[in-house]
Design an enzyme around this catalytic site. Sequence first.
Site, PDB file in Angstrom:
ATOM      1  N   ASP A 128       0.937  -1.412   0.080  1.00 34.97           N
ATOM      2  CA  ASP A 128       0.060  -0.143  -0.237  1.00 34.97           C
ATOM      3  C   ASP A 128       1.028   1.277  -0.072  1.00 34.97           C
ATOM      4  OD1 ASP A 128      -2.146   1.568  -0.099  1.00 34.97           O
ATOM      5  OD2 ASP A 128      -3.207   0.671   1.586  1.00 34.97           O
ATOM      6  N   TYR A 129       0.382   2.214   0.076  1.00 32.79           N
ATOM      7  CA  TYR A 129       0.928   3.707  -0.223  1.00 32.79           C
ATOM      8  C   TYR A 129       2.120   3.829   0.958  1.00 32.79           C
ATOM      9  CZ  TYR A 129       1.012   8.651  -1.398  1.00 32.79           C
ATOM     10  OH  TYR A 129       1.194  10.015  -1.917  1.00 32.79           O
TER      11      TYR A 129
END
Length: 762
Positions: free
Chosen positions: A305-306
Amino acid sequence: MQDRHISRRAMLIGAGATAAWAASPARALLQQVAEIPLPADVAALPGRMTVEEKAGQLTLMAAAWAGGAAVSLNPAGAAGSFDQQLADVRAGRLTGVFNGNGTAMAKAMQTAAMRQGRLKIPLLFAADIIHGFRTVFPMPLAEAASFDPELARRTARAAGTEAAAAGIDWTFAPMVDIARDQRWGRGVEGAGEDVLLGRIMADARVRGFQGTRGLAAPDAVASCAKHFAAYGAAEAGLDYNTVDVSERTLREVYFPPFEAAFAAGSPTTMASFNELSGIPATANEWLLTQVLRREWGFGGLVVSDYTGDEELIAHGFAADAREATKLAFMAGVDMSMQSGFYLKHLPTLVAAGEVPMARVDEAVRRVLALKVALGLFDDPFRRIDPRREKTQIRTRAHLDLAREAGVRSIVMLKNDGGLLPLPRAGKRIALIGPFARGQHDLIGPWNVYGTDAEAVDLLTGMQAAVADRTAITVVDGSGIDAPLPGGIQAAVAAAQAADVVVLAIGETQRMSGEAQSRTAIVVPPAQMALAEAVAATGKPVVVLLRNGRALALEGAVLAAPAILVTWFLGSQMGPAIADVLFGRESPSARLPVSFPHATGQQPYHYAHKTTGRPNPPGAPQEYKTHYQEVPNDALFPFGHGLTYGRIAYAGLETGGGTLAAGGTLTVRATVTNSGTRAADEVVQLYVQDVTASITRPVRELKAFRRVRVPAGASQVVEFTLRRSDLTFIGRDLKPIVEPGRFRLWIAPSAQAEGVAGEFTLA
Ligand code: BGC
C-alpha cells in the site's frame, strides 16, 4: 508478435474462461500471472537489465502531472515534477504511475518509455477506481446492500470501461475487507460484515473490472484485491491500528473474500497497512508467502500500500529504510508503492548478498507477466485513445446504470402507516436538512475522478419527479456539525406550512473513508436538534439518511415513521432517491451491516457467538450476557430492508430433514406479497451449527436470492444446501464438516424468525 499471443485459458484471468476452469477449486485457479508464458523477447529482458532497472520495474509512484488527481489527493507524496518523472521513465526507474490524469499524460509518459527508454518496457497505469470513474456508482457498501452481484458486476464493468478509455490498466479494487466495527471509516469501500456477501461481491467486482474477453482487451482493467489482510479488524475501529486476530478467524472471516477474488481471476493483491498479531502485513512472510503463495498457489503480483514498506519503521519493525526494504521484499511484497525504497535500496541489498537476485528476478517476472497479460507489450497504447476517452465516459447508458444501481442500493428501514411512497401531486413537501440540496456529499469518499459538481443532487431529483415543483419548499435548517442562525425556526415554519417533511440528514462524505474513524456513529448533534424541532411540529417526517457506515439512530430520527438509508449513491443520487421516494420503484436493498442501538456495541456483527450465559429472550437477567443500557442485538439487523409490498414467509419444507453424506438438501419457503405493489424480496437462508468442536455463530448466511413477487402473488423460493456449505475451520485450522443438528431459517433478515426449522447432517 505471434508468440506474444496468450491463450485465453493460460491468461485465465477472466475467471471461468472455460467451464472446467470455473468449476475447479480456488487453489487451482490461483496460477494466473505466474502461468502466463512470457514471449521469448520479454522473458529475455531480465537478463539484459541492470539491477537498478529491475528495481525500477518494482517501483510505482503517484503521477506528478501538474494538477492531476494524484497531486491533489496526495500533495506531499507526489514525486517531484512531471519532467523529473519523465526522466525517471527514460532511465527505467519507474514501472508506472497511479492516479494520473487521462490519455494526454499517459501518452506523454508511454511515448517516453517506448521511444527513449533503453529497454522499451511499457509503463503500467494504475488508479483507484473504487466505485466508478467519471460516472460514479453507489459507494461499494451501498451497492452491497443491493444483494445483487450482477449489478455489482455491471457497475464494475462500466467503471472499468471508462477507466480503460482514459488510459488506465490496473485498478486498486475491489476492496474486500470484512468490516465488523462501524467506527472504522473504510467499511464504506467494502461489502460489509458478512463473509458470504463479501465473497460474492468480491467475485462479481473482479469479473466486472476485468470483463470476459481477457485482460488484454482494451476495455479491461486488472483488479487488485485489497487490503491483504484483516485491515478491517483494526482495534477500536481506528484506521491503520493494530490487528490481533486468531488464525482461525483470519481463515474463516477475513481470507475468504480474497480467495474469491483470486478465484475470479484477480492477478494482484495489495498488502495492508496494519500489523497482524505483531508482524506488519507488509513484512509478513507467513501471510504473503506461506499462505498466499505456497498454500493458495497465488502466482500474481503483490504491491505494497501507499508507503507501506516505509511504515515498517514507524511500526517499530524495521530500523531504517534499508531494513524496511529488505523485510518487505523478502516477505513477499513484489512492488513498492510510493516510498521509492526499492529503487534506492534493492541494488545495494543485492550487492551485499542480503537479497538474492533470484528473488528480484521472480518479482520482475511477475511485473512483466502482468504487463504481458494486459497486452501492453503488444500495444503499449491500447488503452491510450483520446477518442474513446471522449466518447466512452459518462455515457447515457452508464448514467442510467448509476440511477438503477442507486435505486437498488437504497434501504427502507421503516415505513409506518405506509407513509411512503409519497404522491407525486397534491402534497406540499418541506425538504429540510443540510443534505437537501447542493453539489456536495453526493459521490462518496473514494472517488478520484468523479466530482460532486457533475452529480445530481436531491432537490433536483425531487423537482423532476413531482407534478409541480413549487410544491417543494427547501430549507437547510442546520449545518452539518453546527446550527445555522435562524435555521431551526425556518425549518419549523416550512414544516408547519407543509403536508409532509422530507428530512435529509446524516454524515458528510469526509466522515467515512480512509483515516475517518468516529467514536460516536450518530447523526451529529446539530442535526439531531433540527430533527427534534421538526418532529415537534407533528407533521409526518420521512428521514433520508446520508451515511458511509451503519449509524446508531435515536430520538426523533428513530421515531420518524419512514426512514430510507441513502448512503452516497454517486452521479444519479437525486433521481435515484426520487424514484424510491415517489414510488416509481420499490425499495429492495438490505443492510450489509447491522445498525446498532448504540456505538458502544461496536464491534458488532450478527454472526456472533452465543456465550456461555446467553440472555433468554425478553428482559435482561442477572449474570447473563447483556448491556445495562441497550439490548444486545441490532436495532436494524444485517439483511433488514422493507419494500412497498407486504411480504410474509410461510410453509418451510426441509426436504426430509437430513443431509446425507455426499448428498444435498433442498429447502423451500413460500413468500407471499399481500400488498398492492410488486416487490423484489431478498430471501435469506441462515444456518446454525448447534453443537460443534469449535463454537459456532448464532446464525450464518448461507445463501440469498432476490425474487420478484407481484402484488397478491406467492412464490416458492428454493435453496440447495451442500455439505461444503457447512464447513468451518477446525481445531487443526483446516476446513472441517461435523455431522449433527443444525437450525435453519429462511428469513427476511439475520434477526427475523421468518420460517425456522432443523435438519441433521448425517
Ligand atoms: C489506500 C489504498 C489506495 C492507495 C493508493 C492508500 O492510502 O490505503 O487503498 O489504493 O492509497 O491511492
